[in-house]
Motif scaffolding. Structure first.
Motif, PDB file in Angstrom:
ATOM      1  N   THR B  56       0.833  -1.210   0.000  1.00 25.60           N
ATOM      2  CA  THR B  56       0.000   0.000   0.000  1.00 25.60           C
ATOM      3  C   THR B  56       0.866   1.258   0.000  1.00 25.60           C
ATOM      4  O   THR B  56       0.539   2.247  -0.679  1.00 25.60           O
ATOM      5  N   ALA B  57       1.968   1.219   0.751  1.00 23.98           N
ATOM      6  CA  ALA B  57       2.857   2.388   0.796  1.00 23.98           C
ATOM      7  C   ALA B  57       3.402   2.678  -0.609  1.00 23.98           C
ATOM      8  O   ALA B  57       3.460   3.841  -1.037  1.00 23.98           O
ATOM      9  N   ARG B  58       3.751   1.622  -1.325  1.00 29.52           N
ATOM     10  CA  ARG B  58       4.261   1.827  -2.690  1.00 29.52           C
ATOM     11  C   ARG B  58       3.160   2.372  -3.594  1.00 29.52           C
ATOM     12  O   ARG B  58       3.386   3.235  -4.421  1.00 29.52           O
ATOM     13  N   PHE B  59       1.946   1.852  -3.406  1.00 25.46           N
ATOM     14  CA  PHE B  59       0.810   2.332  -4.216  1.00 25.46           C
ATOM     15  C   PHE B  59       0.569   3.826  -3.971  1.00 25.46           C
ATOM     16  O   PHE B  59       0.354   4.595  -4.919  1.00 25.46           O
ATOM     17  N   GLU B  60       0.631   4.228  -2.719  1.00 30.45           N
ATOM     18  CA  GLU B  60       0.357   5.635  -2.396  1.00 30.45           C
ATOM     19  C   GLU B  60       1.465   6.555  -2.930  1.00 30.45           C
ATOM     20  O   GLU B  60       1.209   7.703  -3.272  1.00 30.45           O
ATOM     21  N   GLU B  61       2.686   6.003  -2.997  1.00 27.29           N
ATOM     22  CA  GLU B  61       3.779   6.786  -3.604  1.00 27.29           C
ATOM     23  C   GLU B  61       3.513   7.022  -5.087  1.00 27.29           C
ATOM     24  O   GLU B  61       3.697   8.120  -5.604  1.00 27.29           O
ATOM     25  N   THR B 321      -8.520   0.819  -8.961  1.00 23.50           N
ATOM     26  CA  THR B 321      -7.114   1.068  -9.314  1.00 23.50           C
ATOM     27  C   THR B 321      -6.193   0.384  -8.295  1.00 23.50           C
ATOM     28  O   THR B 321      -5.178  -0.228  -8.653  1.00 23.50           O
ATOM     29  N   PHE B 322      -6.578   0.485  -7.027  1.00 23.83           N
ATOM     30  CA  PHE B 322      -5.762  -0.135  -5.973  1.00 23.83           C
ATOM     31  C   PHE B 322      -5.757  -1.659  -6.102  1.00 23.83           C
ATOM     32  O   PHE B 322      -4.706  -2.308  -6.012  1.00 23.83           O
ATOM     33  N   ALA B 327      -3.076  -6.793  -7.853  1.00 26.58           N
ATOM     34  CA  ALA B 327      -3.094  -7.950  -8.760  1.00 26.58           C
ATOM     35  C   ALA B 327      -1.873  -8.024  -9.667  1.00 26.58           C
ATOM     36  O   ALA B 327      -1.708  -9.006 -10.391  1.00 26.58           O
ATOM     37  N   GLU B 328      -1.028  -6.996  -9.625  1.00 26.41           N
ATOM     38  CA  GLU B 328       0.199  -7.071 -10.427  1.00 26.41           C
ATOM     39  C   GLU B 328       1.056  -8.228  -9.918  1.00 26.41           C
ATOM     40  O   GLU B 328       1.099  -8.475  -8.703  1.00 26.41           O
TER      41      GLU B 328
END
Lengths: 321, 420
Positions: B56-61, B321-322, B327-328
């Motif tokens: 999640t931290a990477r996603f928010e970045e 989107t999240f 799912a990547e």
């Protein structure tokens, strides 16, 4: 909370409230907001809270008991009295109802005996009196979940304090919570010991409201302490009995937290109360309508018990007066 | 005066009713704030939770305009979610813990048209897809479970887990373990679930096709279930269960397995990660479940960790989107490894650590059928608790088999009627 019904005089016999000669009539500007009809506005916050947190949930719960709602779905359908019919055919509910009476009545009896005994023991001048009263009352302030957890640590099989004592004395470990009867007895004991302080305080207040001159006069007449207890303390403690019994009974009939923490209602359904079974039916079995039916029945049981006890105890008090 | 008081009381009640109905209206679905609320169904100290936090931290970045509020699971996750659903205050994303289709689909956004859906693991089709091919949650993992064992304990008892293909062989192994002073089966009565697992694992192989069809049609078939509970009662008589059963927590049973104080545990494989936290050197594996009706052992499986999006979320597109980010392949792999199970996506791989050998032997070979969780497919919603309670009452000797089967039949009838 139940209230005691005080005997009232017929309206025509009530003394009139005359203003004493020379007394000033309250100024109009002061009377209007506080002494006149405006005072009724002060009820509004309490009535609002009562309506939101008691009346609305109660009515909503009664309405739910006539549906097949599963507790979360967007859909529900009316099922008439089906949930109530199911209740009275359900062996588990019958078992749990018996447990509930054991918790309610058992705890009440133990709390009255211990509470009165402690009140008598502490109704005197002695060193450490306040400390003793505080220590006995202290568990009342502890959350029942914390109390249940403490007792769980005492009764658990491995590393439990009681089993350490048993094995220290050369015995075999005992699975205290595996047996339904033993578990029920443990739950009654834990609940009684935690809330005995309430009974003690009520009886202590009752004892201290009895005028000392009755005891002094009876001492002059040669009455023994037992006779003083039998003929002075007991009759004059009737209001305290009524309050303590009703409060303890309601608490016992609604018992939830201790059971949940100590046994989780198990083994099987064997130690559930109606309150814990409501949680099981609502959240686990997904039968919110059925659970609401149980809630309504528990509500009615408590109402009937409270009214009957109040009537009985007040009648006895009036007879003695 | 009296009428005025009555008037005031009536006004108060009316105001209260308005207040309540107004609060009901404002409790719209999904988070009203700028954050997307994600109920993770992962406990606060779990490996899965820390992996979710990292991802999640990477996603928010990468997506500074999207803010996520992660919520760890409480002990009452299921009840918490049900209350949120009932109140209309539904989390934007929440863990569906095995129930995305049967229980929560009416609240969830269908996801079969998302770009990542082509990698949905077909093993999960029967558990997560409806008749029209819709599915409602992103699967982190594919739950494959058998009987977990401590290899060192079995070695010491001279037992080869690969040879346990029948219940007779299992009982022979349990006797050998017990002869060494070790508890054969570790189970928690206090946790309210592990005893039900035993019944669930056994029941999956106790019914034949026609009996399963009867169950699905809404009729309880009691004879096979009676055999299931008789087996459990026999194990109780043989003293296979841990003596602290009633007061043991799920942590206690996991610790017993990892410390070599117990041989077998009927649990999901996520328990293995917990066991390895207690004892990283524990020799833990899992084996297929013997069948009560055939000679072919099977595995239990279905949906485990999966995340659905509320269809009424105010952040629907951001939530999608999240989920697409989760799912990547890199993220799906990390999450599946943290969950200790096979990935739910075909384009992800997972190093399953000590369980890899068991997975290669029993899952990779494809020889063992994957049976669905019995209660989820063949029993009405809400029966899981009855399975737990009746198994618990038999293990403790509180009920005999007939009484426990009677309870199952009675609750089945009531809940099946409620579901109609």
């Amino acid at each position: 909370m139940a209230t005691l019904i005080a005997p009232t005089l017929p309206k025509r016999n009530r003394p009139k409230r005359n203003r004493p000669n020379g007394a000033l009539k309250p100024a109009r500007g002061i009377r209007s907001p506080l002494g006149g009809p405006g005072i009724n506005l002060l009820y509004v916050p309490a009535l609002l809270l009562f309506a939101v947190f008691t009346i609305y949930p109660l009515l909503n719960g009664i309405a739910l008991s006539f549906t097949n709602w599963n507790g979360y779905s967007l859909e529900r359908a009316g099922v008439g009295f089906d949930n109530y019919v199911r209740l009275f055919q359900d062996d588990t509910f019958r078992l749990v109802l018996v447990n509930t009476f054991i918790y309610g009545i058992g705890s009440t009896i133990i709390q009255q005996i211990l509470g009165l005994g402690l009140a008598l023991a502490l109704d005197r001048r002695m060193r450490g009196l306040n400390a003793a009263r505080a220590i006995i009352y202290l568990p009342v302030l502890v959350s029942p979940v914390v109390m249940g957890t403490m007792y769980y640590l005492l009764f658990q099989y491995n590393n439990g304090a009681f089993n350490d004592i048993v094995t220290g004395l050369g015995g075999e470990k005992v699975a205290w919570l595996a047996n339904a009867d033993a578990s029920i007895a443990i739950i009654v004991a834990v609940n009684s010991l935690q809330f005995v302080g309430i009974s003690m305080i009520i009886y202590l207040a009752g004892l201290q409201s009895i005028p000392q001159m009755y005891y002094e006069a009876s001492t002059v007449d040669g009455a023994s302490p037992v006779q003083q207890f039998r003929y002075i303390s007991l009759p004059l403690l009737q209001p305290a009995f009524a309050t303590s019994i009703v409060l303890n009974l309601i608490g016992g009939l609604k018992l939830f937290d201790v059971i949940q923490v100590l046994t989780g209602g198990g083994p099987g359904y064997a130690t559930n109360s109606v309150s814990t079974l409501i949680g099981v039916a609502y959240f686990d079995n997904q039968s919110a309508g059925y659970a609401s039916g149980m809630g309504v029945v528990l509500f009615l049981i408590i109402v009937v018990f409270t009214l009957a006890l109040n009537t009985l105890l007040n009648r006895r008090r009036l007879e003695q007066q | 005066m009296k009428s005025r008081v009555l008037l005031l009381a009536a006004a108060s009640v009316a105001a209260a009713a308005l207040l309540v109905s107004a609060s009901g209206c404002s409790a719209g679905s999904g988070s009203d704030s700028g954050s997307i609320e994600f109920q993770t169904f992962a406990s606060v100290d779990s490996k899965l939770m820390s992996t979710i936090e990292e991802v999640t931290a990477r996603f928010e970045e990468e997506n500074p305009d999207i803010d996520l509020k992660l919520v760890a699971s409480s002990n009452n996750y299921e009840a918490d979610i049900k209350v949120r659903l009932a109140s209309g205050n539904i989390p934007d994303i929440f863990g569906t813990h095995g129930w995305s289709l049967q229980r929560y689909s009416e609240f969830l956004e269908p996801l079969q048209d998302e770009p990542w859906a082509k990698n949905f693991n077909p093993v999960l089709d029967s558990a997560m897809k409806n008749d029209t091919g819709e599915f409602f949650a992103f699967p982190v993992d594919t739950d494959v479970a058998g009987i977990i064992y401590n290899g060192d304990v079995l070695d010491a008892a001279g037992v080869d887990p690969a040879e346990i293909t029948t219940w007779e062989a299992f009982e022979k192994a349990a006797d050998a373990v017990k002869a060494n002073g070790i508890t054969p089966i570790s189970v928690s009565g206090k946790a309210g679930g592990p005893s039900g697992n035993i019944a669930d694992w056994l029941a999956a192989g106790a019914y034949d096709e026609s009996q399963l069809a009867e169950l699905e049609a809404g009729t309880f078939v009691d004879e096979p279930y009676s055999e299931v509970l008789t087996k459990i009662a026999d194990w109780r008589e043989a003293e296979y269960f841990n003596p602290d059963y009633s007061s043991a927590t799920s942590d206690d049973m996991t610790r017993a397995l990892s410390d070599g104080q117990a041989a077998f545990e009927f649990s999901q494989n996520s328990r293995v990660n917990d066991a390895l936290q207690y004892n990283p050197d524990a020799n833990i594996g899992f084996m297929p479940v013997p069948s009560m009706t055939t000679d072919a052992p099977y595995l239990i499986g279905g949906e485990m960790n999966a995340y659905g999006i509320s269809k009424t979320s105010k952040h629907l597109e951001d939530a999608k989107t999240f989920i697409a980010f989760l799912a990547e392949p890199e993220n799906a792999t990390a999450l599946a490894e943290a969950a200790g199970n096979l990935p739910g996506m075909t384009n992800a791989t997972a190093d399953l650590g000590p369980l890899q050998e068991s997975f290669d032997t029993y899952v990779g070979s494809g020889e063992y059928p994957l049976m669905p969780y019995f209660d989820r497919v063949y029993l009405p919603n809400g029966m899981w608790n009855t399975m737990v309670t009746t198994a618990d009452s038999v293990i403790t000797g509180q009920s005999d088999v007939d009484q426990a089967v009677g309870q199952m039949a009675s609750d089945f009838k009531s809940l099946a009627a409620q579901d109609k």
